[in-house]
Scaffold this motif. Structure first.
Motif, short mmCIF file in Angstrom:
data_model
loop_
_atom_site.label_atom_id
_atom_site.label_comp_id
_atom_site.label_asym_id
_atom_site.label_seq_id
_atom_site.Cartn_x
_atom_site.Cartn_y
_atom_site.Cartn_z
N ALA A 10 38.25 47.19 39.71
CA ALA A 10 39.45 47.47 38.89
C ALA A 10 39.59 48.75 39.33
N LYS A 11 38.65 49.71 39.72
CA LYS A 11 39.05 51.35 39.93
C LYS A 11 38.83 51.20 41.64
N PRO A 12 39.91 51.19 42.16
CA PRO A 12 40.05 51.20 43.46
C PRO A 12 39.43 52.36 44.15
N ALA A 13 38.72 52.32 45.31
CA ALA A 13 38.36 53.25 46.22
C ALA A 13 39.33 54.28 46.18
N ARG A 14 39.02 55.44 46.19
CA ARG A 14 39.94 56.68 46.43
C ARG A 14 40.17 56.74 47.75
N VAL A 15 41.41 57.31 48.22
CA VAL A 15 41.99 57.42 49.52
C VAL A 15 41.24 58.68 49.87
N PRO A 16 40.74 58.44 51.20
CA PRO A 16 39.83 59.46 51.77
C PRO A 16 40.79 60.81 51.85
N ASP A 17 39.71 61.80 51.81
CA ASP A 17 40.29 63.19 52.12
C ASP A 17 40.97 63.50 53.63
N GLY A 18 41.91 64.18 53.82
CA GLY A 18 42.15 64.50 55.17
C GLY A 18 43.15 63.23 55.70
N SER A 19 43.34 62.55 55.15
CA SER A 19 44.16 60.99 55.13
C SER A 19 45.77 61.29 55.41
N GLY A 20 46.11 62.50 55.24
CA GLY A 20 47.66 62.95 55.49
C GLY A 20 48.25 62.87 53.93
N THR A 21 49.61 62.64 54.23
CA THR A 21 50.45 62.96 52.81
C THR A 21 51.66 61.80 53.05
N GLY A 22 52.28 61.37 52.05
CA GLY A 22 53.49 60.58 52.34
C GLY A 22 53.07 59.03 52.41
N ARG A 23 53.87 58.34 52.70
CA ARG A 23 53.74 56.97 52.81
C ARG A 23 53.10 56.39 54.12
N ARG A 24 51.99 55.76 53.86
CA ARG A 24 51.21 55.62 55.28
C ARG A 24 50.24 54.50 54.86
N ILE A 25 49.32 53.90 55.97
CA ILE A 25 48.40 53.03 55.78
C ILE A 25 47.13 53.94 56.46
N VAL A 26 46.23 53.99 55.71
CA VAL A 26 45.15 54.31 55.82
C VAL A 26 43.86 53.59 56.20
N ALA A 61 54.17 43.36 54.99
CA ALA A 61 55.46 43.65 54.58
C ALA A 61 55.43 45.24 54.21
N PHE A 62 54.46 45.97 54.24
CA PHE A 62 54.24 47.42 53.99
C PHE A 62 54.37 48.17 55.34
N GLY A 63 53.93 47.68 56.48
CA GLY A 63 53.64 48.36 57.79
C GLY A 63 54.90 48.01 58.57
N THR A 64 55.97 48.54 58.22
CA THR A 64 57.08 48.28 59.32
C THR A 64 57.16 49.23 60.51
N ALA A 65 57.77 48.95 61.35
CA ALA A 65 57.71 49.79 62.54
C ALA A 65 58.02 51.22 62.24
N GLY A 66 57.34 52.00 63.01
CA GLY A 66 57.16 53.48 62.48
C GLY A 66 56.46 54.07 61.48
N THR A 67 55.91 52.94 60.66
CA THR A 67 55.03 53.51 59.53
C THR A 67 53.64 54.11 60.06
N THR A 68 53.37 55.40 59.53
CA THR A 68 52.29 56.03 59.83
C THR A 68 50.92 55.38 59.47
N VAL A 69 50.04 55.31 60.55
CA VAL A 69 48.64 54.77 60.31
C VAL A 69 47.74 56.12 60.69
N THR A 70 47.02 56.19 59.40
CA THR A 70 45.96 57.22 59.56
C THR A 70 44.59 56.65 59.79
N VAL A 71 43.80 56.98 60.79
CA VAL A 71 42.43 56.50 61.00
C VAL A 71 41.55 57.80 60.77
N VAL A 72 40.56 57.70 59.51
CA VAL A 72 39.76 58.47 59.28
C VAL A 72 38.26 57.96 59.55
N GLU A 73 37.35 58.64 59.71
CA GLU A 73 35.95 58.65 59.90
C GLU A 73 35.45 57.65 58.36
#
Length: 188
Positions: free
Chosen positions: A58-74, A176-188
């Protein structure tokens, strides 16, 4: 001598009585407490072939630090988890995944080619909603889901697969979210 009712009368009477009992029980059940679903994070002993949990916390895992800003897939390699983050930094969805044997290097990528129609993955499974975003050692790395909703089979020894597999509903949401050009940030 007493008259015996016809069998149809007995059957009708029993059916009406049974229906009344079922309705009464349903009304009582509707007034009682409702169960709630809860989920716990996957344990460290989870295997690569274990299915991600059907429900997320119910409380989703927090987006990792250093994953960028704005609309993105992490995508977190260590957590085997994806976040869909909108422009206001709100997490729209997060879910666990089954990674392939070839991990993309940490960094920032863009969604390139997308294939919605079913194709056969490198593991021989029919997949859909394929969203390509990286390549490493000649292997394309992409998000996808199995058409039948299954988890990927264990890879054969030495096989290189770049598919990051997810449940069907998560695959549809990422598509639906990941249209062409959407940023994908890969973190450890």
């Amino acid at each position: 001598m007493r008259a015996v009712p016809a069998p149809k009368v007995w059957v009708t009477g029993l059916t009406v009585g049974a229906t009344a009992v079922v309705v009464a029980l349903a009304v009582q059940a509707d007034k009682g407490p409702k169960p709630t679903a809860t989920a716990t994070p996957p344990s460290a002993s989870a295997t690569a072939t274990a299915k991600p949990r059907a429900t997320e916390s119910a409380k989703p895992a927090r987006v990792p630090d250093g994953s960028g800003t704005g609309r993105r897939i992490v995508y977190s390699l260590g957590q085997k988890r994806v976040w869909l983050v909108d422009a206001s930094e709100a997490t729209r969805r997060t879910f666990t995944v089954w990674p392939g044997t070839v991990d993309p290097d940490p960094g920032s990528y863009e969604v390139g080619q997308r294939t919605e129609d079913p194709i056969t993955g490198s593991d021989g499974v029919e997949i859909e909603h394929v969203v390509y975003f990286a390549a490493k050692s000649g292997v394309n790395v992409a998000f996808s889901n199995a058409v039948d909703g299954s988890s990927p089979p264990p890879p054969e020894a030495g096989t290189q697969t770049g598919g990051i597999r997810m449940r069907t509903g998560d695959g549809s949401a990422l598509w639906a979210f990941g249209t062409a050009g959407t940023t994908v940030t890969v973190v450890e």
